[in-house]
Scaffold this active site. Structure first.
Site, short mmCIF file in Angstrom:
data_model
loop_
_atom_site.label_atom_id
_atom_site.label_comp_id
_atom_site.label_asym_id
_atom_site.label_seq_id
_atom_site.Cartn_x
_atom_site.Cartn_y
_atom_site.Cartn_z
N HIS A 1 -2.14 -6.98 -1.40
CA HIS A 1 -3.18 -5.88 -1.90
C HIS A 1 -4.62 -6.41 -1.50
CE1 HIS A 1 -0.72 -2.87 -4.18
NE2 HIS A 1 0.08 -3.79 -4.31
N GLU B 1 -7.19 -4.48 -1.37
CA GLU B 1 -8.18 -3.91 -2.28
C GLU B 1 -8.35 -4.66 -3.61
OE1 GLU B 1 -4.42 -2.42 -4.13
OE2 GLU B 1 -5.18 -3.03 -2.07
N CYS C 1 1.42 -3.08 0.63
CA CYS C 1 2.58 -3.55 -0.29
C CYS C 1 3.73 -2.35 -0.06
CB CYS C 1 2.05 -3.26 -1.57
SG CYS C 1 3.27 -4.15 -2.82
#
Length: 568
Positions: A225, A227, A126
């Site tokens: 993202h 994660e 990001c």
């Protein structure tokens, strides 16, 4: 085991310690908010699940802190967060620019550039992809709302994919995922990647969603993202895997001696270079050697033809090299023998050896060879791109039909004085004549394979066999025009030429002579800071550490020892 039994937990730690010690350390830049350093749980959990050890790097713009952090990690994650101030990219803020995070900008831009110079694997997430772009020559769109046709700032749960991205088929991301549904939390995006990256993924509205290195570096930036997503793990496994390769290469460099047998950096002395700085004018300097974990280089005095007062010309170059060494003697020293090189490495300093490129430096006087031997040269290239009074060049006019009568005396005197005969640039007849004349092994300090690139400066397979039969070595060079006919070579071509030489000559007769600052350098091996990539490539090819040492100078030093043994 009870949750609250501390000794049982300690026993478990010690039982696993050897295994844990092998895990790559992944640095993660921390966010800054409310006077604290913060990091989302998904980042460090994803690293652990992928087999790495997370280390949080706070937003501190202290150069010593950043450099010491980089020395302790094997890969870097640039985490998400607020916008980057466009002034760092040389642009004025636009009206729609939202909140910036000034505490993070400088620290992260610095760490990105320094990590890039050290060849660290990097994953930008990001804000992180935008940091990569701004730090390395790209541009950021400060607000994409006017162009976006997809909702890039979702209000769904972070684990919920909200749109699809498409990948370039030859990209790393395509190999990891194929097709992917992602989440988004941004209103900035990369507008221009800059020359160091290429776009590898876009959303359906054309907004850049991912970029990868054009330069054979392990760097990926993604706008989403991973994660937070169930399918995010492959990307973290990729990063941890690249970190492991980086770690293994560094361990090899701790143990082996890395010698580049030919660089032309003195050609840039008239431009006022700064060897103690990271000088953009040159490919070899103290910082680049440190970043690439390079121990030593043979720096040559190159003499164009004609050169007035050639002996004095070469002496002036050696005087300047000695001055550079004297001014930086905490970090670099001259070396004249293999023992000197190993002692310098043991003491944690770099080495420069001296060489001559073009025998016209003798000015037709045999006694000048004694003079240069006393100055410490380890080899002399008999000629360059033109016939001289010693021999015919590969690009010459067959003046002597090989080695001249004077050239025969020069070779014999080089044998006597312990100076290596270097036949890079020599014509084929000169090459075979010198092999017959010399009582010691000879080298080609920067020559590639003619079977792969038909250039008169390259060695034929028969020349390679003859060289190896006499105990010599051929050092693959990384000049574009000697690697590919179209001049568009990469590190892959360097490895191909090296492996061809190994196939023809055997592992005991090869090495690397970059020709840096003499037009040498290709993507993946562009300067001394990238030489760690050469070791990574050798490890990927499953070469043993013993063979890597032979390639990284061991073979050349064997010749040097034999030539210097019994010199008079």
């Amino acid at each position: 085991m009870s949750r609250f039994d501390l000794q049982a937990h300690l026993d478990k730690v010690y039982a696993k310690y050897p295994e844990a010690d092998q895990k790559p350390v992944i640095g993660i830049t921390g966010n800054y908010e409310d006077l604290t350093c913060k990091l989302g749980k998904g980042y460090y959990q994803s690293v652990v699940e992928a087999g790495g050890v997370p280390m949080i790097i706070p937003p501190v713009a202290d150069e010593a802190v950043i450099i010491n952090s980089l020395e302790r990690i094997d890969a870097l994650i640039l985490s998400g967060g607020a916008d980057i101030n466009p002034l760092w990219a040389g642009e004025e803020p636009e009206p729609k620019l939202r909140g910036i995070n000034q505490e993070r900008d400088l620290p992260e831009l610095l760490i990105t550039r320094l990590a890039y110079n050290r060849q660290l694997p990097i994953l930008g997430i990001c804000r992180g992809i935008q940091t990569l772009a701004v730090a390395l020559g790209g541009k950021v769109a400060q607000d994409i709302s006017d162009n976006a046709k997809v909702k890039h700032s979702q209000d769904a749960d972070r684990s919920e994919p909200t749109h699809t991205v498409s990948f370039e088929p030859d990209s790393i991301l395509a190999k990891l995922y194929g097709k992917l549904e992602v989440n988004s939390f941004h209103h900035q995006a990369v507008k221009e990647t800059g020359e160091k990256f290429r776009v590898v993924a876009k959303a359906s509205d054309g907004i850049i969603e991912a970029m990868e290195s054009r330069e054979f570096k392990s760097i990926i930036g993604v706008q989403w993202h991973p994660e937070c997503l169930e399918n995010g793990r492959p990307l973290f496994e990729w990063l941890v895997g690249e970190g492991q390769k980086y770690r293994e290469a560094h361990k090899v460099h701790d143990r082996v001696l890395t010698l580049d047998t030919h660089c032309d950096t003195p050609m840039f002395f008239p431009q006022g270079i700064h060897f103690d700085q990271r000088d953009p004018k040159i490919l070899v300097d103290l910082h680049k050697m440190t970043e690439g974990r390079q121990d030593a280089t043979i720096m040559v005095a190159y003499l164009p033809q004609p050169t007035e007062q050639p002996t004095a010309f070469a002496d002036n170059i050696f005087d300047k090299i000695e001055q550079i060494v004297k001014e930086n003697n905490r970090y670099i020293r001259l070396a004249k023998t293999p023992y000197d090189l190993w002692m310098n490495k043991h003491q944690g300093v770099k080495s420069i050896m001296l060489g001559i490129e073009n025998g016209i430096a003798l000015d037709s006087k045999l006694e000048n060879l004694q003079h240069f031997a006393e100055r410490g040269i380890v080899y002399m290239t008999l000629c360059h791109n033109g016939d001289n009074d010693i021999c015919d060049s590969a690009k010459g006019n067959h003046t002597h039909n090989g080695v001249s009568a004077f050239g025969e005396k020069v070779i014999q005197e080089m044998n006597r004085l312990g100076v290596i005969v270097d036949l890079s640039h020599a014509g084929e007849k000169s090459f075979y004549d010198a092999l017959d004349i010399s009582q010691k092994p000879i080298v080609c300090s920067h020559s590639s394979a003619r079977a792969l690139c038909d250039h008169p400066r390259n060695l034929t397979d028969d020349q390679m066999r003859a060289l190896a039969a006499k105990g010599g070595v051929a050092q693959t060079t990384i000049y574009n025009g000697f690697l590919r006919q179209d001049g568009k070579a990469t590190i892959l071509d360097v490895i191909a030429h090296l492996e061809h030489a190994i196939e023809i000559m055997g592992i005991d007769h090869v090495g690397l002579g970059t020709d840096f600052d003499g037009d040498g350098g290709v993507p993946g091996l562009a300067n001394s800071s990238e030489l760690i990539n050469f070791t990574k490539a050798l490890l990927a090819k499953r070469y043993s550490e013993a063979d890597i040492q032979k390639i990284w100078g061991g073979n050349f030093l064997r010749v040097m020892e034999e030539v210097q043994r019994g010199k008079r």
